[in-house]
Design a protein around this motif. Sequence first.
Motif, PDB file in Angstrom:
ATOM      1  N   UNK A 126       0.836  -1.198   0.000  1.00 58.69           N
ATOM      2  CA  UNK A 126       0.000   0.000   0.000  1.00 58.69           C
ATOM      3  C   UNK A 126       0.873   1.252   0.000  1.00 58.69           C
ATOM      4  N   UNK A 127       0.270   2.350  -0.403  1.00 57.93           N
ATOM      5  CA  UNK A 127       1.017   3.610  -0.453  1.00 57.93           C
ATOM      6  C   UNK A 127       1.215   4.218   0.923  1.00 57.93           C
ATOM      7  N   UNK A 128       0.343   3.876   1.884  1.00 59.68           N
ATOM      8  CA  UNK A 128       0.446   4.479   3.208  1.00 59.68           C
ATOM      9  C   UNK A 128       0.097   5.944   3.161  1.00 59.68           C
ATOM     10  N   UNK A 175      12.144  19.813   9.713  1.00 62.67           N
ATOM     11  CA  UNK A 175      12.195  18.455   9.169  1.00 62.67           C
ATOM     12  C   UNK A 175      12.229  17.525  10.373  1.00 62.67           C
ATOM     13  N   UNK A 176      11.176  16.726  10.540  1.00 65.72           N
ATOM     14  CA  UNK A 176      11.064  15.902  11.745  1.00 65.72           C
ATOM     15  C   UNK A 176      10.406  14.584  11.394  1.00 65.72           C
ATOM     16  N   UNK A 177      10.628  13.586  12.254  1.00 59.22           N
ATOM     17  CA  UNK A 177       9.947  12.306  12.147  1.00 59.22           C
ATOM     18  C   UNK A 177       8.939  12.227  13.289  1.00 59.22           C
ATOM     19  N   UNK A 179       7.263   6.562   6.746  1.00 61.29           N
ATOM     20  CA  UNK A 179       8.646   6.158   6.496  1.00 61.29           C
ATOM     21  C   UNK A 179       8.696   4.772   5.854  1.00 61.29           C
ATOM     22  N   UNK A 180       9.778   4.469   5.112  1.00 61.20           N
ATOM     23  CA  UNK A 180       9.857   3.185   4.400  1.00 61.20           C
ATOM     24  C   UNK A 180       9.769   1.961   5.305  1.00 61.20           C
ATOM     25  N   UNK A 181      10.235   2.078   6.551  1.00 58.75           N
ATOM     26  CA  UNK A 181      10.214   0.916   7.442  1.00 58.75           C
ATOM     27  C   UNK A 181       8.925   0.816   8.263  1.00 58.75           C
TER      28      UNK A 181
END
Length: 343
Positions: free
Chosen positions: A73-75, A106-108, A130-132
């Motif tokens: 899925x694209x998420x 820029x933050x997660x 995020x990818x993971x």
Amino acid sequence: MSNLETDPAEVVCDGEQPGADGPAPRELLVPRDVPLGGPRAMNVRRTLPQRRRSLIGAWCFLDHYGPQDLTGQAGMNVPRHPHTGLQTVSWLFTGEIEHRDSTGAHAVVRPGELNLMTAGSGISHSEFSTPDTTILHGAQLWVALPEAARGTSPGFEHHRPDPVCGDDWTARVFLGSLLGSTSPVATHSPLLGAEILLDDGASLALELDPGFEHGVLLDSGALRLDGEDVPVDHLAYLAPDSGRITLEGHDGGARLLLIGGEPLGEQIVMWWNFVGRSHEEIVEYRRAWQEEIGAPVGSDPLAAATRVQPPGRHVPHFGPFPPGEPDALPAPALPNARMRPRS
């Protein structure tokens, strides 16, 4: 997060429940499913705004999503888009989201951490899981800025609240004060925001601020509010002067969000990702965004094809943004009706 609806409803919010007797002391707000984007879009459950209630304090928008398995899925895939006149509150239960905005932030976004973005006079940002991240689960809320603050400079704040623990419950207060914990994040109107975890059989009594109206969103599990069941994904509204409430977790416990605030006392117009005070302001915000990203502006179907800059308001500026990012989202077409109060 953007409201990605291709035909967003125009809403004027005044915080009042229709009816001669004023707001009901308690209501149960039923979520509606909203697909964000195309056929493989992420679905959200939206409990604010709706016809029965458009505001809880200054809280004007609440989307609840997941847990969603992102395998294949694209998420969350939301390129650069604009906001005005509000603050966004991102709160995750599972997964991570990368945030960039035109202030240079820029933050997660991680579970248990507040990310608060102030749009004020104008901001643009992007959000991508995020990818993971394999499971994405959380809530996105907006706070309408009062008249005195809606032209403030844009900004971004991050806060990881320390948990407050009892024998069978845990709370994280990300805005305002509750259970002896106070968030250091400043707000432009009195607000409360907290995540509460209840073990199976837990009972937590809370003294609510009498000047606040509150909402209790059940994310997962089984919850009783003063002995009444709250269905999962539903938002229970409590009017001011609700006094002491008791939250009980059962059948395995519960996780919930508690929001609150003083009634805003102002009428706002909300369309797409803009909060303003009039139809003309929204038209101007959209025009400024479309021109900034080089997209067709078109015209307001209800007015002459001329620029309508509301008296005393500046034209918003939504950039700059880092180069090399995906193309920005253009605004949807304007509605064919004036943005006006619902009856």
